[in-house]
Design an enzyme around this catalytic site. Structure first.
Site, mmCIF file in Angstrom:
data_model
loop_
_atom_site.group_PDB
_atom_site.id
_atom_site.type_symbol
_atom_site.label_atom_id
_atom_site.label_comp_id
_atom_site.label_asym_id
_atom_site.label_seq_id
_atom_site.Cartn_x
_atom_site.Cartn_y
_atom_site.Cartn_z
ATOM 1 N N LYS A 80 -83.937 20.694 -26.687
ATOM 2 C CA LYS A 80 -83.258 19.650 -26.330
ATOM 3 C C LYS A 80 -82.073 19.647 -25.313
ATOM 4 O O LYS A 80 -81.019 19.753 -25.927
ATOM 5 C CB LYS A 80 -83.424 18.197 -26.770
ATOM 6 C CG LYS A 80 -83.955 17.062 -25.929
ATOM 7 C CD LYS A 80 -84.031 16.002 -27.625
ATOM 8 C CE LYS A 80 -83.512 14.282 -26.664
ATOM 9 N NZ LYS A 80 -84.292 13.202 -27.581
ATOM 10 N N SER A 155 -87.202 9.954 -25.888
ATOM 11 C CA SER A 155 -86.610 10.645 -24.986
ATOM 12 C C SER A 155 -86.590 11.375 -24.978
ATOM 13 O O SER A 155 -86.711 12.769 -23.140
ATOM 14 C CB SER A 155 -84.499 9.974 -24.980
ATOM 15 O OG SER A 155 -84.448 11.003 -26.992
ATOM 16 N N SER A 179 -88.098 9.588 -31.139
ATOM 17 C CA SER A 179 -87.418 10.165 -29.337
ATOM 18 C C SER A 179 -88.252 11.716 -30.210
ATOM 19 O O SER A 179 -88.061 12.618 -29.001
ATOM 20 C CB SER A 179 -86.328 10.477 -29.435
ATOM 21 O OG SER A 179 -85.841 9.201 -29.233
#
Length: 491
Positions: A80, A155, A179
């Site tokens: 990420k 997210s 997330s």
């Protein structure tokens, strides 16, 4: 699609270690898969082809030299874009850091490199991890491989989508309010949030410092446990890091895979099984509860009354911390700078930079947080939210005196269409309704696929006491042993 991209991380590591395939061949297969499908999925913001192949060659050279390889050596991984990577762009999904190449690796990335994993690149995310759909990325939304017109969660939707699209067998996410778990649920993958402080935040670009938790994403529970074992553990560079060994999550996952939950007591959170969730989600959850009972678990209902206040408390605490953390992005020290033509004051340059660099959702949360921390309102808003946080922690403590772990749906609904909720922030925030309490408490949670609703994945969430991460892996692996893993339609 290459057969190598269909394999689990455990299978790939075994083939590389035995010499049946090379790390370079595995990496090339996944880079080829990214090239073939990522124009439709948009899971990646940056693909580090050269760096990935170099890391793969290093693993092959070590094996050829007779070195003993780790349990994930040679396995490709997606990271990420919230974690710093030396020399590789780290944008946090924001224009304000576009093109920034950090001078250092985060602790998580250092540990991944030391373990011999092969970093393929950086995945898309809601800007500064503020969002539940990956629609708030400054670089465009990620698409769910189950239905390209739907969101992959947020997210960390890029990491989850990369797994579901077979672009990577492993990924790293971060979980501030759900997330990791929420994207896992809506993409039919596994997402685990470790105990807060069980994984290092050094090099994690901060959103909400008392909540942010890096963690593993995978297609199987065992793969997630293996990755958790690699990235977890004490880090002296992180003042919130717990100076204790990681629970044996790998052994727990293997025990759970036997399908025996005899002696395990699971609590159903009463507040999460009523109104607020789609009927199809609740149906899949109830069927999974029946499955867990058949595996030997004792099921009881547990009331956690203050969970109902978790959502408003979170949306005061997290924005307050983000308004403080994001003050560093001022156009002076690093990142974007706008309006510096020699005729403007420092304040004007800072204002223009932030106006151009931050997206609407980030600005919204900064303003909420700044207001909540302002003179005259601190006690009424932020102070009260922290009191609610204490009550939620007490609910967890009381519940864990009765049961070994808590279970609930991961999300109230399946993946919704892109654009369906962006005009209504509150409806977007509801995506994290069931995951937020765990973050406020600081304990671990995992989402594992448990069924389908209207052809889309549903996740079951397992929540455990702090530093009892192994419990959630055992329960999740037991359910997976019956339900199996999920495969989206071919891209």
């Amino acid at each position: 699609m290459s057969d190598l991209t269909k394999l689990t991380a455990t299978e790939i590591a075994g083939l590389v270690a035995s010499g049946e395939t090379s790390a370079v061949e595995v990496t090339q297969a996944h880079l080829g898969r990214i090239a073939a499908v990522d124009d439709r999925v948009h899971a990646f913001l940056h693909v580090d082809t050269e760096g990935a192949l170099a890391a793969a060659r290093a693993v092959d050279e070590r094996r050829a030299a007779g070195e003993e390889l780790g349990p994930l050596a040679g396995v490709p991984i997606a990271v990420k874009d919230v974690l710093t990577t030396k020399g590789v762009p780290t944008t946090v999904g924001s224009k304000i850091l576009e093109g920034w190449r950090p001078p250092y690796d985060s602790t998580i990335v250092q540990r991944l490199r030391a373990a011999g994993t092969v970093m393929l690149g950086k995945t898309n995310m809601d800007e500064f991890a503020m969002g539940s759909s990956t629609e708030y990325s400054a670089y465009g939304p990620t698409h769910n491989p189950w239905d390209l017109d739907r969101i992959p969660g947020g997210s960390g939707g890029g990491s989850a989508a990369a797994l579901a699209a077979y672009e990577a067998p492993l990924a790293i996410g971060s979980d501030t309010g759900g997330s990791i778990r929420q994207p896992g649920a809506v993409t039919g993958t596994v997402g685990a949030k470790p105990t807060y402080g069980g994984t290092s935040r050094y090099g994690l670009v901060a959103f909400s410092s008392s909540l942010d938790t890096p963690g593993p994403c995978a297609r199987t529970v065992l793969d997630a446990a293996l990755l958790h074992q690699v990235i977890g553990g004490h880090d002296p560079r992180d003042s919130t890091s717990i100076p204790a060994p990681v629970p044996d999550v790998v052994a727990a996952a293997k025990l759970g895979a036997t399908g025996d939950l005899t002696g395990v007591k699971l609590g159903i959170v009463t507040e999460f099984t009523g109104e607020g969730a789609e009927p199809g989600v609740l149906a899949a959850f109830r069927e999974s509860v029946d499955t867990l009972a058949k595996l030997g678990a004792e099921i009881v209902e547990v009331s956690c009354p203050h969970f109902a206040y978790a959502l408003p408390a979170y949306y005061l605490i997290a924005p307050s911390e983000c308004s403080s953390n994001l003050a560093r992005f001022d156009g002076v020290r690093f990142g974007l700078r706008v309006g510096d033509d020699g005729n403007r004051s420092l304040e004007e340059v800072m204002s223009l930079t932030r106006e151009a660099g931050f997206g609407a959702e980030v600005k919204r949360r900064i303003m909420i947080g700044t207001y909540a921390l302002s003179s005259g309102y601190y006690d009424a808003y932020y102070g009260q939210a922290q009191k609610v946080r204490t009550l939620i922690t007490r609910d967890f403590t009381a519940a864990f005196e009765r049961v070994d772990a808590l279970i609930s749906p991961t999300t109230p609904f399946v993946a919704f269409p892109i654009g369906a909720r962006t005009s209504d922030p509150y409806q977007m925030y509801l995506a994290d309704l069931f995951t937020i309490p765990t973050n406020l408490y600081g304990g671990p949670g995992i989402s594992v696929p448990c069924g389908l609703s209207d052809g889309l994945p549903v996740g079951l969430q397992v929540m455990a006491p702090t530093m009892a991460d192994d419990r959630m892996y055992r329960v999740a692996a037991a359910l997976e042993s019956v339900v199996g893993t999920f495969t989206p339609p071919a891209l």
